[in-house]
Design a protein around this motif. Structure first.
Motif, PDB file in Angstrom:
ATOM      1  N   ASP A  29     -30.335  49.605 123.790  1.00  0.00           N
ATOM      2  CA  ASP A  29     -31.762  49.386 123.559  1.00  0.00           C
ATOM      3  C   ASP A  29     -32.361  48.505 124.641  1.00  0.00           C
ATOM      4  OD1 ASP A  29     -33.392  50.480 121.295  1.00  0.00           O
ATOM      5  OD2 ASP A  29     -31.482  50.157 120.268  1.00  0.00           O
ATOM      6  N   ASP A  30     -33.698  48.370 124.626  1.00  0.00           N
ATOM      7  CA  ASP A  30     -34.402  47.672 125.700  1.00  0.00           C
ATOM      8  C   ASP A  30     -34.236  46.167 125.626  1.00  0.00           C
ATOM      9  OD1 ASP A  30     -35.922  49.952 126.940  1.00  0.00           O
ATOM     10  OD2 ASP A  30     -36.479  50.164 124.845  1.00  0.00           O
ATOM     11  N   ALA A  79     -41.675  47.938 124.351  1.00  0.00           N
ATOM     12  CA  ALA A  79     -40.882  49.119 124.003  1.00  0.00           C
ATOM     13  C   ALA A  79     -40.188  48.959 122.650  1.00  0.00           C
ATOM     14  CB  ALA A  79     -39.842  49.398 125.088  1.00  0.00           C
ATOM     15  N   MET A  80     -40.029  47.715 122.197  1.00  0.00           N
ATOM     16  CA  MET A  80     -39.447  47.479 120.878  1.00  0.00           C
ATOM     17  C   MET A  80     -40.540  47.398 119.806  1.00  0.00           C
ATOM     18  SD  MET A  80     -36.329  47.421 121.806  1.00  0.00           S
ATOM     19  CE  MET A  80     -35.363  46.996 120.352  1.00  0.00           C
ATOM     20  N   TRP A 108     -38.878  49.085 116.851  1.00  0.00           N
ATOM     21  CA  TRP A 108     -38.654  50.440 117.396  1.00  0.00           C
ATOM     22  C   TRP A 108     -37.357  50.410 118.197  1.00  0.00           C
ATOM     23  CZ3 TRP A 108     -44.063  50.900 120.145  1.00  0.00           C
ATOM     24  CH2 TRP A 108     -45.062  51.041 119.170  1.00  0.00           C
ATOM     25  N   THR A 109     -36.376  51.164 117.769  1.00  0.00           N
ATOM     26  CA  THR A 109     -35.140  51.247 118.546  1.00  0.00           C
ATOM     27  C   THR A 109     -35.033  52.637 119.181  1.00  0.00           C
ATOM     28  OG1 THR A 109     -33.820  52.099 116.734  1.00  0.00           O
ATOM     29  CG2 THR A 109     -34.005  49.695 116.907  1.00  0.00           C
ATOM     30  N   ASN A 110     -33.890  52.885 119.796  1.00  0.00           N
ATOM     31  CA  ASN A 110     -33.597  54.200 120.377  1.00  0.00           C
ATOM     32  C   ASN A 110     -33.103  55.173 119.326  1.00  0.00           C
ATOM     33  OD1 ASN A 110     -34.119  54.073 123.091  1.00  0.00           O
ATOM     34  ND2 ASN A 110     -32.184  53.067 123.571  1.00  0.00           N
ATOM     35  N   CYS A 145     -38.485  54.442 120.278  1.00  0.00           N
ATOM     36  CA  CYS A 145     -39.241  54.165 121.499  1.00  0.00           C
ATOM     37  C   CYS A 145     -38.353  53.471 122.520  1.00  0.00           C
ATOM     38  CB  CYS A 145     -40.449  53.274 121.176  1.00  0.00           C
ATOM     39  SG  CYS A 145     -41.565  53.011 122.576  1.00  0.00           S
ATOM     40  N   THR A 146     -38.610  53.760 123.774  1.00  0.00           N
ATOM     41  CA  THR A 146     -37.970  53.039 124.859  1.00  0.00           C
ATOM     42  C   THR A 146     -38.946  53.037 126.029  1.00  0.00           C
ATOM     43  OG1 THR A 146     -35.944  52.858 126.183  1.00  0.00           O
ATOM     44  CG2 THR A 146     -36.821  55.068 125.865  1.00  0.00           C
TER      45      THR A 146
HETATM   46 CO    CO Z   1     -36.971  50.419 121.773  1.00  0.00          CO
END
Ligand code: CO
Ligand code: CO
Ligand code: CO
Length: 320
Positions: free
Chosen positions: A21-22, A65-66, A134-136, A196-197
């Protein structure tokens, strides 16, 4: 990062090293989690103020992005004190500070060392509700994929070094890199984002692959829907394909099926290593059109639906 020791398991660690993840996410109460991330690199443009802005936008992006909001920032500086004038560093820092202010975050410190060549970046801490991260790993079959910035940044910035960009191209690629993912993240928070990433060094397909693996789904990408900076193909044909992009392309070989009609240049563009790229988000198909319209109305001019999530070929990407 995968070579780091795992450490003692902690129930408050919501996002750690396991999922590519970011940023890391650590819960400090039922209402609040911290997002923490760090990023720094050597200059990719000549203008020190622009470099500061780009490095800051890039570091802040992992918080966006998270799904979070940047709170505090620490500067990380390497600078050849005897070789370069002090005013150059002042410009880098002032460019960065402009972006930190725009993000609504606060600079609270940093660290600098004497170095062979300039390096700049930031450690950023952000806030988020523990249940809204928001993760992958949440993309679901049937979701649409939205990308918020054009790709081709690696090829274009490689061409900068050989003075091969027109003034318009240079202005455009810098504009893309200094743009915060703040607006994109805020608009997307109005929708049911499943995953999201942000698109950075591994390129669009590299980060898409991490989402596909993390979510155990397949991704279909429509190459003619992917926004690409103007003139990128011509520059790639002239040889301005960075080593990182070629490495991404090679690394992704077993995870990506390209349409037979696609030549190597088109494949390189989709794998192009990006600095300070856009958000790649998966959200329900029936929300995608409204999301893109709202993003564009908010000034995210390149926002586009670039594909969708499928249940077969988990971990793989099919490019049409
Ligand atoms: Co993310
Ligand atoms: Co990232
Ligand atoms: Co990062």
């Amino acid at each position: 990062m995968r070579h780091l020791p795992k450490g003692i398991p902690d129930p408050n660690l919501l996002v750690g090293l396991d999922t590519s993840d970011d940023a890391g996410v650590y819960k400090i109460s039922d209402e609040t989690a911290l997002i923490q991330t760090v990023d720094f690199f050597t200059p990719i443009v000549d203008d020190p103020r622009m470099f500061g802005q780009i490095a800051a936008a890039n570091a802040l992006s992992d918080v966006y992005a998270m799904g979070g909001k940047p709170l505090t920032v620490l500067n990380i500086v390497g600078f050849p004190v005897k070789k370069l004038d002090h005013s150059i560093l002042a410009e880098i820092l002032s460019g960065a500070s402009e972006k930190v202010q725009e993000a609504g975050a606060v600079l609270i410190g940093g660290h600098s060392i004497d170095d062979q060549e300039p390096k700049f970046g930031m450690a950023v801490t952000g806030l988020i509700h523990p249940s809204k991260v928001w993760t992958n790993s949440g993309a679901k079959p049937g979701d649409a994929l939205i990308l918020t910035k054009p790709i081709g940044v690696g090829i274009q910035t490689t061409a900068i070094k050989k003075d091969a960009l027109t003034d318009e191209q240079l202005e455009r690629v810098i504009q893309v890199m200094v743009t915060l993912n703040k607006t994109s993240s805020e608009v997307l928070r109005q929708f049911d984002v499943h995953a999201c990433t942000d698109v950075t060094g591994f390129g669009l397909l590299g980060h898409a692959k991490e989402m596909a693996c993390g979510s155990n789904v397949g991704l279909n990408i429509l190459s003619d829907q992917v926004p690409v900076l103007e003139g990128t193909r011509k520059l790639a044909e002239e040889g301005f394909v960075p080593g990182g992009t070629k490495a991404n392309h090679k690394w992704l070989q077993s995870n990506v099926n390209y349409a037979e009609t696609m030549d190597q240049i088109q494949q390189y563009i989709l794998c192009d290593a990006v600095t300070s790229g856009g958000l790649l988000a998966a959200l329900p198909q029936d929300q995608a059109e409204t999301a893109v319209r709202k993003l564009r109305n908010a000034g995210v001019e390149f926002a586009s639906v670039i594909g969708h999530v499928v249940s077969d070929h988990a971990g793989c990407i099919t490019v049409k």
